[in-house]
Design an enzyme around this catalytic site. Sequence first.
Site, PDB file in Angstrom:
ATOM      1  N   GLY A 187       1.085   3.356   6.563  1.00 47.51           N
ATOM      2  CA  GLY A 187       1.811   2.270   5.889  1.00 47.51           C
ATOM      3  C   GLY A 187       0.849   1.156   5.569  1.00 47.51           C
ATOM      4  O   GLY A 187      -0.329   1.361   5.703  1.00 47.51           O
ATOM      5  N   SER A 188       1.219  -0.115   5.184  1.00 48.90           N
ATOM      6  CA  SER A 188       2.227  -0.221   4.180  1.00 48.90           C
ATOM      7  C   SER A 188       2.242  -1.577   3.485  1.00 48.90           C
ATOM      8  O   SER A 188       2.562  -1.604   2.326  1.00 48.90           O
ATOM      9  CB  SER A 188       3.585   0.169   4.717  1.00 48.90           C
ATOM     10  OG  SER A 188       4.134  -0.819   5.494  1.00 48.90           O
ATOM     11  N   ARG A 189       1.840  -2.708   4.111  1.00 49.73           N
ATOM     12  CA  ARG A 189       1.866  -3.992   3.411  1.00 49.73           C
ATOM     13  C   ARG A 189       1.035  -5.026   4.177  1.00 49.73           C
ATOM     14  O   ARG A 189       1.021  -5.042   5.405  1.00 49.73           O
ATOM     15  CB  ARG A 189       3.308  -4.479   3.298  1.00 49.73           C
ATOM     16  CG  ARG A 189       3.482  -5.868   2.736  1.00 49.73           C
ATOM     17  CD  ARG A 189       4.946  -6.139   2.518  1.00 49.73           C
ATOM     18  NE  ARG A 189       5.230  -7.533   2.243  1.00 49.73           N
ATOM     19  CZ  ARG A 189       6.422  -7.996   1.912  1.00 49.73           C
ATOM     20  NH1 ARG A 189       7.445  -7.170   1.826  1.00 49.73           N
ATOM     21  NH2 ARG A 189       6.602  -9.281   1.677  1.00 49.73           N
ATOM     22  N   MET A 200       0.840  -1.193   0.000  1.00 48.34           N
ATOM     23  CA  MET A 200       0.000   0.000   0.000  1.00 48.34           C
ATOM     24  C   MET A 200       0.872   1.238   0.000  1.00 48.34           C
ATOM     25  O   MET A 200       1.696   1.419   0.907  1.00 48.34           O
ATOM     26  CB  MET A 200      -0.898   0.019   1.240  1.00 48.34           C
ATOM     27  CG  MET A 200      -1.852  -1.145   1.341  1.00 48.34           C
ATOM     28  SD  MET A 200      -2.801  -1.105   2.897  1.00 48.34           S
ATOM     29  CE  MET A 200      -1.542  -1.640   4.045  1.00 48.34           C
TER      30      MET A 200
END
Length: 214
Positions: free
Chosen positions: A182-184, A94
């Site tokens: 964030g982010s993943r 992301m």
Amino acid sequence: MLKPQIPVAKEGFPFIGFMVFITLVFAILSYDLLVWPCLVLTVFVLCFFRDPERFVPPEEDAMVSPADGKVIIAEKVQDDTFTEGEAFKVSIFMNVFNVHVNRAPMAGTVEKIVYRPGKFYAADSARGALQNEYCGTVLQTASGKKIAFVQIAGLIARRIICWLEPGDSILKGRRFGLIRFGSRVDLYLPLDTEILVQVGQKVRAGETVIANLK
């Protein structure tokens, strides 16, 4: 009748309120050089915490993306932490312009939550995948399959928020948390899962079907 969902995550209210307050103070004091940058930051924070409604596919075996973003990994791995065996891993990165509210990829019951503090390297790097802070959820689906979805912090992500606890039941597409700035999110799926996405593909949380459980 269902009440309409406010399209902003409640975790963003303090940040949005602070930026609005600072912008108004500078405007009242006629600090024009500071008003415009603060106004831009206010809009950015508001967009970051946006939380739009999504239309979840009704098919029982259709697994939806847990995050908005781009698929950066789709491969078989040995997963000794979450599903405890070989699994198919799908990673979604992301960026700061994506919606950061995360949604459950499948309906099921939470078996356990695995949290590990760590570093804050770039989430799309190999070092970030190994050393960054994460919060993983292991879920047993109604059909008895075990899957895991893992929120991973990134370079500027400093807070992982997960609302789930062991024993919770959750429906597919329901909000379960977010990663602040964030982010993943990584998925660990059974090897016989039919993967429907490819590296580089953009996906939307709660809507894009990324796999079919068999």
